[in-house]
Scaffold this active site. Sequence first.
Site, PDB file in Angstrom:
ATOM      1  N   CYS A 199       0.839  -1.196   0.000  1.00  0.00           N
ATOM      2  CA  CYS A 199       0.000   0.000   0.000  1.00  0.00           C
ATOM      3  C   CYS A 199       0.879   1.253   0.000  1.00  0.00           C
ATOM      4  CB  CYS A 199      -0.914   0.002   1.215  1.00  0.00           C
ATOM      5  SG  CYS A 199      -2.004  -1.442   1.287  1.00  0.00           S
ATOM      6  N   TYR A 255       0.608   4.244   1.084  1.00  0.00           N
ATOM      7  CA  TYR A 255       0.728   5.080   2.271  1.00  0.00           C
ATOM      8  C   TYR A 255       1.157   4.326   3.525  1.00  0.00           C
ATOM      9  CZ  TYR A 255      -4.034   3.264   2.893  1.00  0.00           C
ATOM     10  OH  TYR A 255      -5.128   2.445   2.999  1.00  0.00           O
ATOM     11  N   CYS A 256       1.485   3.044   3.412  1.00  0.00           N
ATOM     12  CA  CYS A 256       1.776   2.231   4.601  1.00  0.00           C
ATOM     13  C   CYS A 256       2.967   2.796   5.373  1.00  0.00           C
ATOM     14  CB  CYS A 256       2.050   0.788   4.208  1.00  0.00           C
ATOM     15  SG  CYS A 256       2.364  -0.282   5.640  1.00  0.00           S
ATOM     16  N   ARG A 274      -4.300   0.922  -2.278  1.00  0.00           N
ATOM     17  CA  ARG A 274      -4.151  -0.399  -1.671  1.00  0.00           C
ATOM     18  C   ARG A 274      -3.977  -1.449  -2.769  1.00  0.00           C
ATOM     19  NH1 ARG A 274      -4.596  -0.427   3.545  1.00  0.00           N
ATOM     20  NH2 ARG A 274      -4.763  -2.696   3.601  1.00  0.00           N
ATOM     21  N   CYS A 295       5.247   2.585  20.974  1.00  0.00           N
ATOM     22  CA  CYS A 295       3.967   2.733  20.268  1.00  0.00           C
ATOM     23  C   CYS A 295       4.136   2.228  18.851  1.00  0.00           C
ATOM     24  CB  CYS A 295       3.552   4.212  20.279  1.00  0.00           C
ATOM     25  SG  CYS A 295       2.156   4.631  19.201  1.00  0.00           S
ATOM     26  N   ASP A 296       3.057   1.813  18.248  1.00  0.00           N
ATOM     27  CA  ASP A 296       3.070   1.305  16.878  1.00  0.00           C
ATOM     28  C   ASP A 296       3.561   2.348  15.883  1.00  0.00           C
ATOM     29  OD1 ASP A 296       2.447  -0.682  14.890  1.00  0.00           O
ATOM     30  OD2 ASP A 296       0.681   0.490  14.375  1.00  0.00           O
ATOM     31  N   CYS A 349      -7.330  26.010  24.503  1.00  0.00           N
ATOM     32  CA  CYS A 349      -8.409  25.691  23.562  1.00  0.00           C
ATOM     33  C   CYS A 349      -9.617  25.116  24.305  1.00  0.00           C
ATOM     34  CB  CYS A 349      -7.918  24.686  22.524  1.00  0.00           C
ATOM     35  SG  CYS A 349      -9.168  24.193  21.320  1.00  0.00           S
ATOM     36  N   CYS A 371      -9.876  16.623  22.410  1.00  0.00           N
ATOM     37  CA  CYS A 371      -8.802  16.342  21.466  1.00  0.00           C
ATOM     38  C   CYS A 371      -7.527  15.865  22.145  1.00  0.00           C
ATOM     39  CB  CYS A 371      -8.521  17.616  20.656  1.00  0.00           C
ATOM     40  SG  CYS A 371      -7.087  17.540  19.572  1.00  0.00           S
TER      41      CYS A 371
END
Length: 419
Positions: A26, A28-29, A141, A295-296, A340, A346
């Site tokens: 893909c 954008y992977c 993809r 983290c991933d 904010c 967020c």
Amino acid sequence: MATCTPFARPLYVMLKPTGARCNLACTYCYYNEKTFLYGDEAGQQLSDELLEHFVSEYIGSQTMREILFTWHGGEPLLRPLSFYRKAVDLQRKYARGRWIDNCIQTNGTLLNEEWCRFFKENGWLVGLSIDGPRIFHDAYRRDKKNSPTYERVMRGIDYLNRYDVEWNAMAVVNRYNADYPREFYDFFRQIDCRYIQFTPVVERFKHSPDGRWLAHVGEGTPDDLAPFSVTPRQWGDFLCAVFDEWVATDVGSRYVQIFDATLANWVGEMPGVCTLSPSCGHAAVMEWNGDVYACDHFVFPAYKLGNIRTNTLVEMLYGERQQQFGRSKVATLPSSCRACKYLFACHGECPKNRFLSSPSGESGLNYLCSGYYRYFDHVAPYMDYMRDELRAGRAPAGVMQVVGEIRRRSATVGENKDI
């Protein structure tokens, strides 16, 4: 070795049994590049010995009765079904009365009757990547021969439905499909998908001497953006348009993760998705060789916490480095974010996207900030209404279903990342 811990919150580790190996390519992977961390791509697979080590320690490290295993990639279905049957046997061996849940993220192209029968029999939740209708999905993809994959993914969905396997759609919102929010959302209605996760793609490139383009974290500018990255305006407009469709007809019958997470933050529940949570560091990732990262989206040498062969999961995930990583989500917010009115909803979103400067020149502003602000401003009247109705005990049935689903899936799936 099993390790006990006095800490009273779940410990989550996303497991990569095939490393970054995948049968697709893909465009954008963000994870394809991780094969270069370890050299030989073909040899990147979790051994049986390390699988048992992980299962035993992961269960032993928990203080909660419910334990979630998350299988990720690359493409985890590149491992044979026998590997996951062994994993289930090991979970039963070491469960010690715990309730074990499993979820697996897949591109769907390798699903067949045997896989789906296994998922149904063992109660696995399947996260399936699909980017909407054929014209959108096949834009990015594609497989390693540059062939489209839409038909194969739809065949996989048919198998999941045929065996009544619970599944979520993970849809990447990019520069192309973001301009067609209603068509995009209608597609998921048409295939009767009840659980949808929209993920904005934001990637930056830097050129390395060997010609590779590597996603990276740290300082940067919009000039570094990959051409498929969604713009802040697109992201905000996309969310507003889809929300208007959802709130009109689908509340309580179709669950869109970001809308559920927004409502959760509005009413003071945990959002169940790490990007909108107050802090990070709740969900680490373990590569095929036992290396554990913060983290991933931070599988870089600087964020490596250790290796399960030499460090316990408790040491790594509750150690000072990971705790500091988690706290930095708040600590690095620019003053414009702290002031904010939507900070509670967020929390600065994902730190990997914080590479802009604020109007006052402070670093750490989220690239998607203006898009999120537009979305929160748009949905605020609806969220205020649902919150107030809940507090008054007269919320409509659909709203009660959404809140109930938030609580159920937060308990069974944990802090959802990419599933």
